[in-house]
Design a protein around this motif. Structure first.
Motif, PDB file in Angstrom:
ATOM      1  N   GLU A  52     -37.297  41.817  32.663  1.00 41.92           N
ATOM      2  CA  GLU A  52     -37.960  40.531  32.482  1.00 41.92           C
ATOM      3  C   GLU A  52     -36.932  39.517  31.987  1.00 41.92           C
ATOM      4  O   GLU A  52     -36.062  39.843  31.193  1.00 41.92           O
ATOM      5  N   SER A  53     -37.036  38.298  32.475  1.00 43.50           N
ATOM      6  CA  SER A  53     -36.003  37.309  32.208  1.00 43.50           C
ATOM      7  C   SER A  53     -36.541  36.146  31.399  1.00 43.50           C
ATOM      8  O   SER A  53     -37.647  35.659  31.647  1.00 43.50           O
ATOM      9  N   GLU A  54     -35.726  35.702  30.449  1.00 40.80           N
ATOM     10  CA  GLU A  54     -36.079  34.502  29.692  1.00 40.80           C
ATOM     11  C   GLU A  54     -35.775  33.244  30.495  1.00 40.80           C
ATOM     12  O   GLU A  54     -36.133  32.154  30.099  1.00 40.80           O
ATOM     13  N   HIS A  55     -35.098  33.400  31.617  1.00 40.88           N
ATOM     14  CA  HIS A  55     -34.649  32.246  32.396  1.00 40.88           C
ATOM     15  C   HIS A  55     -35.538  31.969  33.600  1.00 40.88           C
ATOM     16  O   HIS A  55     -35.147  31.252  34.505  1.00 40.88           O
ATOM     17  N   HIS A  57     -38.200  30.165  33.794  1.00 45.74           N
ATOM     18  CA  HIS A  57     -38.634  28.768  33.847  1.00 45.74           C
ATOM     19  C   HIS A  57     -37.527  27.797  33.446  1.00 45.74           C
ATOM     20  O   HIS A  57     -37.793  26.648  33.145  1.00 45.74           O
ATOM     21  N   HIS A  58     -36.281  28.274  33.433  1.00 42.73           N
ATOM     22  CA  HIS A  58     -35.171  27.410  33.060  1.00 42.73           C
ATOM     23  C   HIS A  58     -34.012  27.672  34.002  1.00 42.73           C
ATOM     24  O   HIS A  58     -33.714  28.809  34.342  1.00 42.73           O
ATOM     25  N   THR A 462     -34.953  34.287  39.302  1.00 45.02           N
ATOM     26  CA  THR A 462     -34.677  33.867  37.928  1.00 45.02           C
ATOM     27  C   THR A 462     -33.566  32.818  37.953  1.00 45.02           C
ATOM     28  O   THR A 462     -32.663  32.850  38.790  1.00 45.02           O
TER      29      THR A 462
END
Length: 479
Positions: A52-55, A57-58, A462
């Motif tokens: 899972e990626s924190e990116h 939505h960025h 992502t």
């Protein structure tokens, strides 16, 4: 004399009505598609077992993922979209949409490696227009999907598409704004990369129940280009089309723009061209031959003189075993993301409208559907299962998939690379691809009314975002 219910009975009746109506109101409200919806906020992220990626939505906006920005184009085309009356040779006039006053629009031809530049002007199409390059793995900003990669082009506006013709093959283009109406009524055309002297084009399209080939109705005839012809079949309709050859055997030499390895001769069989799909045939033309195009009066005759007239063969070429195996360049057994795409139906509401059978993806209705999340370089496997009761031509933008199996039977022939896959009811396909084209890509049914009814989701990379919205002030309607 007026009878009045006792207060207690009135209260019970009111409570019963509330009990019945409350879940109906709940599901009605839940079915409403927001008027201003970002693809980034749709549904839920499905990471396919990968990180899972924190990116998610960025990152880089899709509008930055363009073709070469300054290089001089090798092929430059100006197209003007109009709503107007035009003529179907062999049938008569109809009201619809045109590109440069014709439907299909001008044929675009390029050599492999050419930079193609298409400037689209909207004269008077009130809902706006775009152009999607069906089957061409363009950079994401050039994909032409209203609300995802650009805003719809309104009357008086223009948009420039620029992309390299990296892969030789048979492709087509069409509007991806209100496409279930605009495509059917004429906003489409043919794109050929690396044409051949023996080419014969057969783009099949149905205008208001009138089936045409190359925009013309009835038996149409072309001269034989040589001892053999490469017949490029393009199905722009919403359902599959059977094609066959009367008067000769043939070979299936390409599927969706990719050559077949070691094709063999076919006789007495039909080949299925799915909605949105393309099949190239090699046909001997020393004698006149007739290409059957789904039955009915519209056929294509190659050569002078009388051509045989046959009926649709019962047997079909099985692309799962046709041709000979060949390396595909990656190992699907080492997949880093594994997804399922289960297509079903259920009773309820869609965007406030009641219905007996609305489409679902993995049990969810649009827009609360899974967003398939990948990272660049991932090896992806996907199982597509259809239990909906109808056939669905599944189309992933920006990528070609290789078919691994159908209903548990492994592929044994030439690698079957496709971007438009015909999935019949009760069929299950396993496919694979490499995530090598960053962006936000539609993955939808190319029976365009089905897509308009919610059979659509996205493949999301992502580190890529989009500023475009569906609906809202821009009124983007990609289906």
């Amino acid at each position: 004399m007026t009878l009045r219910l006792p207060p207690r009975r009135v209260l019970i009746a009111l409570l019963a009505t509330i009990v019945v109506l409350t879940p109906i109101v709940f599901f009605w409200v839940r079915s409403l598609v927001p008027n201003d919806l970002s693809p980034m906020a749709m549904g839920y992220a499905d990471y396919g077992g990968g990180p899972e990626s924190e990116h998610l939505h960025h990152g880089e906006d899709v509008s930055e993922l363009t073709g070469p920005p300054s290089q001089k184009p090798d092929v430059a085309v100006e197209l003007v979209a109009r709503k107007e009356r035009f003529d179907i040779p062999g049938r008569g006039p109809m009201d619809g949409f045109t590109l440069n006053h014709t439907s299909p629009g001008p044929r675009i031809v390029a050599q492999q490696g050419d930079l193609i530049q298409v400037t689209l002007h909207n004269d008077n199409v009130a809902d706006g227009v775009t152009l999607h390059w069906h089957g061409v793995d363009v950079p994401n900003a050039e994909d032409g999907v209203a609300g995802v990669t650009q805003d719809a082009i309104k009357p008086g506006q223009s948009f420039v598409y620029r992309f390299l013709a990296k892969d030789a093959g048979t492709y087509w283009y069409h509007s991806h704004q209100v496409s279930h109406e605009q495509v059917q009524k004429g906003l489409y055309g043919v794109l050929i990369v690396q044409p051949r002297p023996d080419d014969v084009i057969a783009v099949v399209h149905t205008y208001d129940k009138v089936r045409t080939v190359n925009g013309e109705y009835g038996e149409r005839r072309v001269a034989a280009p040589g001892p053999t012809a490469r017949v490029r079949l393009i199905n722009t309709d919403n359902g599959p089309m059977a094609a066959w050859v009367d008067g000769a055997s043939y070979k299936v030499v390409a599927i969706d723009g990719t050559d077949v390895n070691a094709p063999t001769e076919v006789s007495g069989k039909k080949v299925l061209v799915t909605a949105g799909g393309r099949i190239d045939l090699e046909v001997p033309t020393s004698k006149p031959v007739r290409i059957g195009l789904g039955g009915g009066p519209t056929t294509l005759v190659i050569g002078a003189g009388d051509a045989p007239t046959g009926t649709e063969p019962r047997d079909e070429v099985d692309l799962l075993s046709y041709g000979s195996p060949q390396a595909i360049g990656f190992d699907p057994a080492k997949a880093t993301r594994v997804f399922r795409y289960d297509i079903g139906r259920r009773i309820g509401f869609f965007d406030g409208k009641p219905g007996l059978r609305w489409w679902t993806i993995n049990g969810h209705q649009y827009p609360d559907v899974p967003m398939f999340v990948v990272s660049e370089g991932d090896i992806v496997r996907m199982t597509i299962k259809n239990t909906s009761g109808q056939v669905h031509p599944m189309h992933l933008h920006g990528h070609h998939l290789v078919v691994l199996s159908r209903n548990g039977v492994k592929a044994t022939g030439s690698p079957w690379w496709t971007d438009s896959l015909n999935v019949e009811d009760k069929e299950t396909y396993e496919v694979a691809f490499v995530a090598d084209n960053p962006g936000i890509w539609m993955d939808h049914c190319h029976n365009l009314p089905h897509a308009a009814q919610g059979l659509v989701t996205h493949l999301m990379y992502t580190g890529v975002t989009t500023k475009f919205h569906l609906g809202g002030g821009t009124d983007n309607q990609p289906e």
